[in-house]
Design a protein around this motif. Structure first.
Motif, mmCIF file in Angstrom:
data_model
loop_
_atom_site.group_PDB
_atom_site.id
_atom_site.type_symbol
_atom_site.label_atom_id
_atom_site.label_comp_id
_atom_site.label_asym_id
_atom_site.label_seq_id
_atom_site.Cartn_x
_atom_site.Cartn_y
_atom_site.Cartn_z
ATOM 1 N N ASP A 87 -32.723 10.025 -6.627
ATOM 2 C CA ASP A 87 -31.267 9.749 -6.063
ATOM 3 C C ASP A 87 -30.732 8.386 -6.918
ATOM 4 O OD1 ASP A 87 -31.319 8.861 -2.523
ATOM 5 O OD2 ASP A 87 -30.403 7.746 -4.134
ATOM 6 N N ALA A 88 -29.528 8.320 -6.763
ATOM 7 C CA ALA A 88 -28.413 7.637 -7.460
ATOM 8 C C ALA A 88 -29.089 6.419 -6.867
ATOM 9 C CB ALA A 88 -27.512 7.302 -7.271
ATOM 10 N N SER A 89 -29.656 5.581 -6.145
ATOM 11 C CA SER A 89 -29.260 4.238 -5.355
ATOM 12 C C SER A 89 -31.092 3.673 -6.242
ATOM 13 C CB SER A 89 -29.579 3.922 -3.993
ATOM 14 O OG SER A 89 -29.906 3.125 -4.020
ATOM 15 N N ASP A 90 -31.306 2.828 -6.922
ATOM 16 C CA ASP A 90 -32.080 2.657 -7.445
ATOM 17 C C ASP A 90 -32.548 1.100 -6.473
ATOM 18 O OD1 ASP A 90 -30.160 -0.046 -7.525
ATOM 19 O OD2 ASP A 90 -31.270 -0.830 -8.866
ATOM 20 N N LYS A 91 -31.563 0.531 -5.332
ATOM 21 C CA LYS A 91 -32.153 0.010 -3.907
ATOM 22 C C LYS A 91 -33.594 0.940 -3.334
ATOM 23 C CE LYS A 91 -30.414 -4.381 -5.058
ATOM 24 N NZ LYS A 91 -30.289 -3.516 -6.638
ATOM 25 N N MET A 92 -32.817 1.936 -3.249
ATOM 26 C CA MET A 92 -32.994 2.929 -1.485
ATOM 27 C C MET A 92 -34.785 3.326 -3.014
ATOM 28 S SD MET A 92 -31.464 3.318 0.792
ATOM 29 C CE MET A 92 -31.859 4.725 1.669
ATOM 30 N N LEU A 93 -34.489 3.542 -4.161
ATOM 31 C CA LEU A 93 -35.788 4.320 -4.495
ATOM 32 C C LEU A 93 -36.759 2.994 -4.946
ATOM 33 C CD1 LEU A 93 -34.178 5.990 -7.542
ATOM 34 C CD2 LEU A 93 -35.399 6.843 -5.853
ATOM 35 N N LYS A 94 -36.365 1.808 -4.920
ATOM 36 C CA LYS A 94 -37.530 0.482 -4.515
ATOM 37 C C LYS A 94 -38.087 0.864 -3.248
ATOM 38 C CE LYS A 94 -35.612 -2.498 -7.505
ATOM 39 N NZ LYS A 94 -34.951 -3.800 -7.521
ATOM 40 N N HIS A 95 -37.791 1.374 -2.533
ATOM 41 C CA HIS A 95 -38.373 1.551 -1.075
ATOM 42 C C HIS A 95 -39.790 3.068 -1.193
ATOM 43 C CE1 HIS A 95 -36.979 -1.529 1.739
ATOM 44 N NE2 HIS A 95 -35.596 -1.277 0.612
ATOM 45 N N ALA A 96 -38.972 4.011 -1.806
ATOM 46 C CA ALA A 96 -39.827 5.320 -2.084
ATOM 47 C C ALA A 96 -41.274 5.227 -2.878
ATOM 48 C CB ALA A 96 -38.816 6.121 -3.314
ATOM 49 N N LEU A 97 -40.531 4.068 -4.258
ATOM 50 C CA LEU A 97 -41.678 3.791 -5.419
ATOM 51 C C LEU A 97 -42.953 2.849 -4.203
ATOM 52 C CD1 LEU A 97 -39.596 2.647 -8.193
ATOM 53 C CD2 LEU A 97 -41.503 5.134 -8.326
ATOM 54 N N LYS A 98 -42.681 1.617 -3.048
ATOM 55 C CA LYS A 98 -43.401 1.035 -2.444
ATOM 56 C C LYS A 98 -44.570 1.806 -2.006
ATOM 57 C CE LYS A 98 -43.981 -3.220 0.211
ATOM 58 N NZ LYS A 98 -43.951 -2.387 1.614
ATOM 59 N N ALA A 99 -43.471 3.178 -1.418
ATOM 60 C CA ALA A 99 -44.486 3.674 -0.323
ATOM 61 C C ALA A 99 -45.136 4.642 -1.088
ATOM 62 C CB ALA A 99 -43.374 4.301 0.411
ATOM 63 N N ARG A 100 -45.088 5.511 -1.878
ATOM 64 C CA ARG A 100 -46.262 5.560 -2.587
ATOM 65 C C ARG A 100 -46.757 5.290 -3.531
ATOM 66 N NH1 ARG A 100 -43.783 8.488 -9.007
ATOM 67 N NH2 ARG A 100 -43.994 5.857 -9.235
ATOM 68 N N TRP A 101 -47.044 3.409 -4.030
ATOM 69 C CA TRP A 101 -48.065 2.727 -4.629
ATOM 70 C C TRP A 101 -48.758 2.856 -3.253
ATOM 71 C CZ3 TRP A 101 -50.580 0.921 -7.963
ATOM 72 C CH2 TRP A 101 -51.210 -0.568 -8.022
ATOM 73 N N GLU A 102 -48.354 2.026 -2.511
ATOM 74 C CA GLU A 102 -49.044 1.777 -0.645
ATOM 75 C C GLU A 102 -49.798 2.885 -0.199
ATOM 76 O OE1 GLU A 102 -47.108 1.111 1.928
ATOM 77 O OE2 GLU A 102 -46.360 -1.306 1.103
ATOM 78 N N LYS A 103 -49.709 4.748 -0.536
ATOM 79 C CA LYS A 103 -50.325 5.411 -0.748
ATOM 80 C C LYS A 103 -51.243 5.898 -1.648
ATOM 81 C CE LYS A 103 -48.774 7.011 3.667
ATOM 82 N NZ LYS A 103 -49.642 7.184 4.688
ATOM 83 N N ARG A 104 -51.492 5.193 -2.947
ATOM 84 C CA ARG A 104 -51.680 5.013 -4.064
ATOM 85 C C ARG A 104 -53.425 5.894 -3.787
ATOM 86 N NH1 ARG A 104 -51.498 0.415 -3.242
ATOM 87 N NH2 ARG A 104 -53.852 -1.397 -3.539
ATOM 88 N N LYS A 105 -54.100 5.399 -2.824
ATOM 89 C CA LYS A 105 -55.820 6.365 -2.678
ATOM 90 C C LYS A 105 -55.589 6.982 -2.116
ATOM 91 C CE LYS A 105 -57.358 1.378 -2.141
ATOM 92 N NZ LYS A 105 -58.601 0.624 -1.412
ATOM 93 N N ASN A 106 -54.421 7.679 -1.799
ATOM 94 C CA ASN A 106 -54.124 9.496 -1.388
ATOM 95 C C ASN A 106 -54.104 9.937 -2.308
ATOM 96 O OD1 ASN A 106 -53.803 12.847 0.267
ATOM 97 N ND2 ASN A 106 -52.858 10.372 2.079
ATOM 98 N N HIS A 107 -54.649 10.904 -2.896
ATOM 99 C CA HIS A 107 -54.686 11.893 -3.965
ATOM 100 C C HIS A 107 -53.464 13.149 -3.484
ATOM 101 C CE1 HIS A 107 -55.727 16.071 -1.949
ATOM 102 N NE2 HIS A 107 -56.465 15.118 -1.029
ATOM 103 N N LYS A 108 -53.004 12.991 -2.429
ATOM 104 C CA LYS A 108 -52.087 14.216 -2.147
ATOM 105 C C LYS A 108 -50.731 13.463 -3.238
ATOM 106 C CE LYS A 108 -53.201 16.201 1.708
ATOM 107 N NZ LYS A 108 -52.321 16.198 3.650
ATOM 108 N N TYR A 109 -50.813 11.992 -3.536
ATOM 109 C CA TYR A 109 -49.352 11.999 -4.089
ATOM 110 C C TYR A 109 -49.549 10.910 -5.285
ATOM 111 C CZ TYR A 109 -48.355 10.450 0.489
ATOM 112 O OH TYR A 109 -47.733 10.321 2.325
ATOM 113 N N ASP A 110 -51.033 11.586 -5.467
ATOM 114 C CA ASP A 110 -50.655 11.188 -7.200
ATOM 115 C C ASP A 110 -49.645 11.990 -8.027
ATOM 116 O OD1 ASP A 110 -52.857 9.730 -7.210
ATOM 117 O OD2 ASP A 110 -54.851 11.925 -7.736
#
Length: 292
Positions: A87-110
């Motif tokens: 994405d070109a918006s770092d503000k939007m990407l922060k939400h995506a990065l946070k979502a990935r971190w919250e899913k870090r125990k799910n191997h699908k997100y590795d």
């Protein structure tokens, strides 16, 4: 033409070359999460349409070119696809990065890759973090492409970006790209009210403004009002997004040109055959790149 010449986009900042970040103040990004709703509550028609076609075509590696808060990418990660999300918006990407971190125990997100990139320099940007990569499918959905306005009056940048999407595809790969029914907006001055992507639990009102310059529609501003009075934050969210009003016939020709008139091109209305919906909210284009 810049949106700020005629409408205030209620945001500031340019995240990378040439693309105005209408989410830069963070307000629209936060409200957009509310508008989208539960990430597990995507409309079934949308999920069936996208995932079904990806699987039937044997797609594995998918590039989400407008991942925003990561909602579509997460849906595809959960289904086993290997996702690269930009994405070109770092503000939007922060939400995506946070979502990935919250899913870090799910191997699908590795292996879920999230990076900032720009449509105008997309192949070069991707090469910088993922050299020699092409994708089985590229998606640009949720009316995202219409954020790119026509600065020069001849759609040259939009045409270049569509070519960049095509370049990122493997031979035989699929591009999924959509736009709202701007033909109806221009004719009636209103946005078809139903949503084909989101199951928002809040009352949503969308006010539509169409800017016409010398007889030609140049820009559409949508004022979103999301009433969260019954939510914990007791907050009413108002934000404005500006779009280029792509007409169906013109956008169809641009897509065909971007693929050198060699791609198979299908058009759907709200994920149904185009002749089955009289006034769709969205048109969805599926391009199959020539395999040669």
């Amino acid at each position: 033409m810049s949106a700020d010449k005629v409408f205030h986009s209620r945001s500031e900042g340019i995240p990378s070359e040439g693309v105005k970040d209408q989410y830069a103040d963070g307000k629209a990004a936060r409200a957009w999460n509310k508008f989208i709703g539960d990430s597990h509550q995507r409309t079934q028609n949308y999920k069936d349409f996208l995932i079904g076609r990806l699987r039937r075509h044997g797609c594995e590696r998918v590039l989400d070119t407008a991942c925003g808060t990561g909602i579509d990418s997460m849906m595809l990660v959960e289904e086993g696809f290997k996702m690269v999300s930009i994405d070109a918006s770092d503000k939007m990407l922060k939400h995506a990065l946070k979502a990935r971190w919250e899913k870090r125990k799910n191997h699908k997100y590795d292996e879920w890759i999230i990076e900032e990139a720009n449509w105008e320099t997309l192949p070069r940007d991707i090469q910088s973090f993922l050299p020699d990569s092409q994708f089985d499918a590229v998606i640009c959905l949720g009316n995202s492409f219409a954020h790119l306005l026509d600065e020069y009056g001849d759609q040259r940048m939009q045409k270049m970006c569509l070519r960049n999407f095509a370049e990122c595809l493997k031979p035989g790969g699929l591009l999924f790209i959509d736009h709202r029914n701007y033909d109806a907006m221009i004719e009636h001055g209103a946005t078809p009210g139903h949503s084909i992507y989101y199951n928002c639990k809040y009352p949503v009102d969308i006010k539509t403004s169409v800017l016409v310059v010398r007889g030609k529609p140049e820009l559409v501003a949508l004022d979103y009002c999301i009433d969260g009075a019954n939510d914990d934050d007791n907050e009413r969210s108002d934000f404005r997004l500006c779009y280029y009003p792509h007409k169906l016939d013109t956008f169809t020709r641009m897509l065909d040109e971007a693929f050198d008139y060699r791609a198979k091109h299908q058009i759907f209305a709200d994920f149904k055959p185009i002749d089955q919906v009289s006034v769709p909210g969205f048109y969805i284009h599926v391009m199959e790149k020539d395999s040669m």
